[in-house]
Enzyme design. Structure first.
Site, PDB file in Angstrom:
ATOM      1  N   GLU A  23       0.851  -1.190   0.000  1.00 34.85           N
ATOM      2  CA  GLU A  23       0.000   0.000   0.000  1.00 34.85           C
ATOM      3  C   GLU A  23       0.889   1.243   0.000  1.00 34.85           C
ATOM      4  OE1 GLU A  23      -3.788   1.733   2.551  1.00 34.85           O
ATOM      5  OE2 GLU A  23      -2.243   0.612   3.615  1.00 34.85           O
ATOM      6  N   LYS A  38      -9.609   1.358  -2.555  1.00 30.58           N
ATOM      7  CA  LYS A  38      -9.822   0.849  -1.197  1.00 30.58           C
ATOM      8  C   LYS A  38     -11.204   1.250  -0.689  1.00 30.58           C
ATOM      9  CE  LYS A  38      -7.488   0.984   3.326  1.00 30.58           C
ATOM     10  NZ  LYS A  38      -6.325   1.582   4.030  1.00 30.58           N
ATOM     11  N   CYS A  43      -5.099  -3.309   2.769  1.00 32.71           N
ATOM     12  CA  CYS A  43      -4.855  -3.028   4.183  1.00 32.71           C
ATOM     13  C   CYS A  43      -6.076  -3.202   5.093  1.00 32.71           C
ATOM     14  CB  CYS A  43      -4.246  -1.635   4.318  1.00 32.71           C
ATOM     15  SG  CYS A  43      -3.384  -1.361   5.892  1.00 32.71           S
TER      16      CYS A  43
END
Length: 289
Positions: A50, A122, A163
């Site tokens: 990330e 995300k 994440c």
């Protein structure tokens, strides 16, 4: 495309672990060197963490450094590199400007010709107050994604996440139901949460879905003052850790044998056992009280 890529049910995966800085140029240079090393070690698919191109917590500084997708020099460099090396390159995420006030935390899967095969923004925003005093408000800077994404590699279907997504198992169930046999969660996990939950969450998502889980990570103390956990992982569908990094920049490599997915899902076919149910409702006794 090599014979291995065209017909094999096995491929070699690599995670590039980084210790990102506030400098886009330095991060590109570091990532390129590590990606080249992974390719030399035989990796067909290479994943970066990330925020591969910049680790910056200050909003104003971040927006000074980032651009839209068309003008992003990190993305351009990685597309060129994937084509040069003839690999599938999964850029864990880049900060991409999508408006004057918002960015997307966006992953890119790049094919061996340098074309973008998939993008994923995300979905889950890291808005937390940690016990050590660290506070994060990702939603103040980033626009959350709204769609789950899978990408077809020559050997497998890849499910994308980033994440904090790892804490939301329904996302991975949806990816597995869409045919993903390899899941990914490139990350910049904090040291505090990583020490407590990183291995547990990674192995759980792999086991729950009978899928490989590949997660490249940021690691160590960054110049922005943030400490990330590192420990990039490649986990097998039965929960075994096939490869693990430490806390410093490095490359880890493992063979991905898709027969292991069928084996795990055959042993425990939980993907075929999902049932719909009504959510809990208040009982008469609770309403009376």
């Amino acid at each position: 495309m090599t014979a291995k890529m065209a017909g094999s049910r096995k491929f070699t995966a690599a995670c590039v672990q980084m210790q990102g800085t506030r400098s886009v140029d330095r991060n590109i240079e570091a990532a390129v060197a590590l990606i080249r090393d992974a390719a030399k070690r035989g990796a067909d698919y290479v994943q970066t963490p990330e925020q591969t191109a910049i680790m910056e917590l200050k909003r104003a500084k971040l927006f000074e450094a980032i651009t839209d997708e068309e003008n992003d020099k990190a993305l351009a460099a990685f597309r060129k590199l994937a084509a040069e090396l003839g690999i599938w390159l999964h850029v864990g995420s880049l900060a991409i400007r999508v408006s004057e006030t918002q960015a997307a935390n966006r992953a890119f899967v790049i094919d061996p010709q340098g074309a973008i095969a998939a993008r994923y923004d995300k979905i889950h925003m890291f808005d937390v107050d940690l016990p050590n005093g660290e506070t994060y408000r990702e939603s103040a800077t980033y626009r959350p994604g709204t769609a789950a994404v899978v990408a077809d590699l020559p050997w497998a279907r890849l499910g994308l996440s980033i994440c904090y997504d790892i804490r939301f198992p329904y996302l991975y169930r949806a990816l597995a139901k869409a045919g993903a046999t390899v899941l990914s969660a490139p990350a910049a996990f904090t040291k505090v949460t990583g020490e407590a939950h990183w291995h547990l969450l990674q192995r759980a998502r792999a086991v729950e879905n009978g899928a490989f889980l590949i997660s490249a990570a940021q690691g160590g103390m960054h110049e922005n003052g943030r400490a990330t956990y590192g420990h990039s992982l490649i986990v097998a569908p039965w929960g075994e850790v096939l490869a693990e990094a430490g806390t410093e920049p490095e490359v880890i490599v493992a063979e991905i044998d898709l027969a292991k997915v069928e084996e795990a899902r055959g042993r425990v076919p939980s993907l075929t056992h999902d049932r719909t149910f009504q959510p809990p409702v208040e009982t008469q006794e609770r309403r009376a009280s």
